[in-house]
Design a protein around this motif. Structure first.
Motif, PDB file in Angstrom:
ATOM      1  N   GLN A 123     -25.105 -15.539  -5.389  1.00 45.76           N
ATOM      2  CA  GLN A 123     -23.921 -16.033  -6.148  1.00 45.76           C
ATOM      3  C   GLN A 123     -22.823 -15.299  -6.649  1.00 45.76           C
ATOM      4  OE1 GLN A 123     -24.889 -19.079  -9.476  1.00 45.76           O
ATOM      5  NE2 GLN A 123     -26.971 -18.768  -8.941  1.00 45.76           N
ATOM      6  N   PHE A 131     -27.173 -27.672 -12.318  1.00 50.86           N
ATOM      7  CA  PHE A 131     -28.373 -26.772 -13.081  1.00 50.86           C
ATOM      8  C   PHE A 131     -29.745 -27.384 -12.763  1.00 50.86           C
ATOM      9  CE2 PHE A 131     -24.507 -25.763 -15.238  1.00 50.86           C
ATOM     10  CZ  PHE A 131     -24.372 -24.282 -14.956  1.00 50.86           C
ATOM     11  N   GLU A 132     -30.841 -26.574 -12.707  1.00 46.11           N
ATOM     12  CA  GLU A 132     -32.216 -27.035 -11.892  1.00 46.11           C
ATOM     13  C   GLU A 132     -32.907 -27.748 -13.288  1.00 46.11           C
ATOM     14  OE1 GLU A 132     -34.521 -23.906 -10.099  1.00 46.11           O
ATOM     15  OE2 GLU A 132     -34.274 -25.566  -8.339  1.00 46.11           O
ATOM     16  N   ASN A 133     -32.607 -26.943 -14.365  1.00 41.28           N
ATOM     17  CA  ASN A 133     -33.557 -27.449 -15.469  1.00 41.28           C
ATOM     18  C   ASN A 133     -32.323 -28.707 -16.509  1.00 41.28           C
ATOM     19  OD1 ASN A 133     -35.434 -26.106 -14.621  1.00 41.28           O
ATOM     20  ND2 ASN A 133     -34.696 -24.308 -16.105  1.00 41.28           N
ATOM     21  N   LYS A 154     -27.955 -32.832 -15.921  1.00 40.79           N
ATOM     22  CA  LYS A 154     -28.119 -31.321 -15.099  1.00 40.79           C
ATOM     23  C   LYS A 154     -26.680 -30.874 -14.869  1.00 40.79           C
ATOM     24  CE  LYS A 154     -32.781 -32.054 -13.469  1.00 40.79           C
ATOM     25  NZ  LYS A 154     -33.548 -31.488 -12.218  1.00 40.79           N
ATOM     26  N   THR A 193     -26.486 -23.093  -8.010  1.00 41.69           N
ATOM     27  CA  THR A 193     -26.691 -22.173  -9.164  1.00 41.69           C
ATOM     28  C   THR A 193     -28.150 -21.740  -9.155  1.00 41.69           C
ATOM     29  OG1 THR A 193     -27.312 -24.277 -10.580  1.00 41.69           O
ATOM     30  CG2 THR A 193     -25.420 -23.644 -10.904  1.00 41.69           C
ATOM     31  N   SER A 194     -28.914 -22.539  -8.300  1.00 41.79           N
ATOM     32  CA  SER A 194     -30.343 -22.204  -7.927  1.00 41.79           C
ATOM     33  C   SER A 194     -30.315 -20.824  -6.941  1.00 41.79           C
ATOM     34  CB  SER A 194     -31.000 -23.170  -7.312  1.00 41.79           C
ATOM     35  OG  SER A 194     -30.319 -23.816  -6.101  1.00 41.79           O
TER      36      SER A 194
END
Lengths: 384, 384
Positions: B91, B293-295, B307, B84-85
């Motif tokens: 993507q 996810f990153e955050n 995450k 997802t980054s």
């Protein structure tokens, strides 16, 4: 009963190792329920009188502003006792006696609301399309012999009783109806609720006997919670389940009489889906055994005439508003299923999943109103 | 995938002896379906490109006055390809490529109508409540890059394609919607259908991104049958399923993205109940895998920030109007499920069970219309 499997759960339990069994049950049924402690006196009675007795509990979180609302609900499934050729009066009395024994066990288990199967005072004779002698099973909902008997039992055990019978409505054309009578724990007849959807399929020739119910989707406020009754074939109708929910039912009972060929693979999922979609408890009850009749009849399926309706597979079960469910009672034996439920679970699940908040009932009211007009044109998109 | 069970069917198949296994499957799923012969070319492709490929057939009786209406429907479930980054564009392109490969296999299997999972061009990023960068996945339903790509594929393979995307509606406030685009086998965009019920539960924070759909319950007349699309959370809403049936849908697709904790024990029964109640085919498709996810984000359940969204468990399946169903695709692997269906089965079951004839839509139109009025008083029966 020869040739009849007991139920799915027993086969799973027999062959699948514990860890994977837990996974299968989680995927099929949701979270595992607490087993209820059944009093020894009730166990002894069940053994003596030869019926299954199971108990499970649905728990809710403790809340700060409401006390728990813990009640016990009983569901009874049973075979007919006398052959269908016995005098009507004897058949009914034998069933009265049998239900008395099983209700005794329910009382020992502290049951507050008890429900029997559909048309529990008689064999499910509608397959024959014969009016005589079967119409003699019909009786007044308000003061027939069955209602009178149960009023005493309700008072004695401080128990609400839901009694699904073949009703004779002398006041309105002396016609029949398929009716659930709700008797309060005080012994008062609280009211009645009729079967809203009448089958015309296979051996379910009920439309030959009575019409669609005219009592709508009333809900009964009992001392132990608000209840609705969706009789048998009504469980195939999601709008029927929905309307009981809209009217505030916390528990919807589905007293039924259904056989393997038509419905058995849906039985475990229809009442369960209804509990999930409407965020209430459902109690699905089916009769047990094979019923034979003296005169042969056909089933509208090209097969030779025969004298039985097929196997009523029992398998009664209860589902919570979170979709978790009890195992099923036997496919072959009489049984009493006792469930303890904290009704606070309903609001807790409703606040969490929001299926009611996101229901858009106003949109469907409009769309259905349009759809039933004779000149309705569905919105069909075609290639130009 | 480590720690994830493949599916229920595999556990049953592994431990239960054949005769009792047949009983379990009959009681759980109804009659067993015919296995479809899958062309070798498609099998090779599936192996090479590492996805599951299964095929089943729903048969109907031969009629005298109508020819069989045999079509093939494909359902694709898949993981995201890039992390997802990765840049949004990369993507999406990786997913375009993946779906291209799987669609190739569907074409080799003679699929006429193909449906992908919900929001198939992106990770299910709504758990984050972040708008950037995820809103960049949104595109025009009518002429976005995904629609354009699929128009070519639809024409090439003579295949109707249902593509569920995050829509950007530039014409109406530049807002987002959760939308299924229906592309005809001619390559024309036949139209679009938006998600009618939007979840606000657990990590399904979609109400932060888009509103309830305003496209009603339109049905698309394709060359291969009339179809409706009930996106994801709409499957918890029986009225939603009902209205597609009222409008004449023969197949209702349910492209979804749902995780174990919320829904897994209902997944096998909601779309199946809908098929039974409305006498049509349903195709339930869920995405696969765990998306990170990153955050970090929280889930409104008192647990620490994390995450990932949980495991999307795949398990796509198809149900016929008679309640019989295919086994599920894997809980962990990409997969293509091909089903052959004779649409004549719909009328045959409808004539037999009469669930539509006995629906009493007029009664519910009236009751729902009353129930949504501000001063509605439900019919509650109380002891005097």
């Amino acid at each position: 009963m020869a040739g009849q499997v007991e139920n799915v759960e027993q086969i799973l339990d027999k062959y699948i190792p514990p860890e994977e069994l837990a996974t299968v049950k989680r995927l099929l049924y949701g979270k595992e329920l607490r087993k209820l402690e059944i009093p020894a006196s009730a166990q002894v009675l069940a053994k003596e009188k030869d019926f299954e007795l199971q108990g499970y509990g649905f728990d809710a979180k403790l809340e700060s502003t409401r006390s728990p609302r813990v009640i016990r609900v009983g569901a009874i499934q049973n075979r007919i006792v006398e052959p269908t050729s016995a005098p009507i009066q004897e058949q009914r009395e034998a069933l009265h006696k049998r239900i008395g024994e099983m209700t005794e066990a329910a009382a020992l288990c502290g049951v507050n609301i008890l429900c029997f199967q559909e048309a529990w005072t008689m064999p499910f004779a509608f397959c024959t399309r014969e009016k005589f002698p079967w119409c003699q099973f019909a009786e007044s909902a308000e003061d027939g012999p069955t209602t009178k008997l149960l009023q005493g039992m309700a008072r004695e055990h401080n128990m609400v009783i839901i009694s699904s019978i073949l009703e004779r409505d002398e006041l309105h054309g002396d016609v029949l109806a398929n009716t659930a009578v709700v008797i309060s724990n005080t012994g008062t007849v609280l009211g009645k609720s009729r079967k809203n959807h009448i089958p015309r399929t296979a051996d379910f020739n009920e439309s030959t006997y009575y019409m669609e119910g005219d009592t709508g989707h009333r809900v009964f406020q009992t001392q132990f919670g608000k209840i609705g009754i969706n009789i048998c074939y009504g469980r195939h109708h999601p709008l029927n389940w929905t309307m009981y929910g809209v009217n505030g039912a916390e528990i919807v009972f589905n007293p039924s009489a259904t056989v393997a060929t038509l419905s058995e693979s849906f039985w475990p999922i229809e009442a369960r889906c209804a509990a999930i979609a409407n965020t209430y408890f459902t109690v699905a009850i089916n009769r047990v055994g094979t019923e034979y009749f003296e005169n042969e009849f056909t089933s509208g399926d090209g097969k030779p005439a025969h004298k039985d309706f097929g196997h009523f597979y029992g398998s009664s079960y209860v589902t919570g508003p979170d979709g978790s469910r009890t195992p099923a009672l036997s496919r072959t034996r009489d049984g009493l299923l006792v469930t303890e439920m904290d009704l606070n679970l309903i609001r807790q699940v409703n606040d969490n999943w929001n299926f009611r908040m996101t229901q858009r009932l106003d949109m469907y009211a409009k769309e259905f109103t349009e759809a039933v007009k004779p000149d309705y044109k569905p919105p069909v998109v075609k290639e130009k």
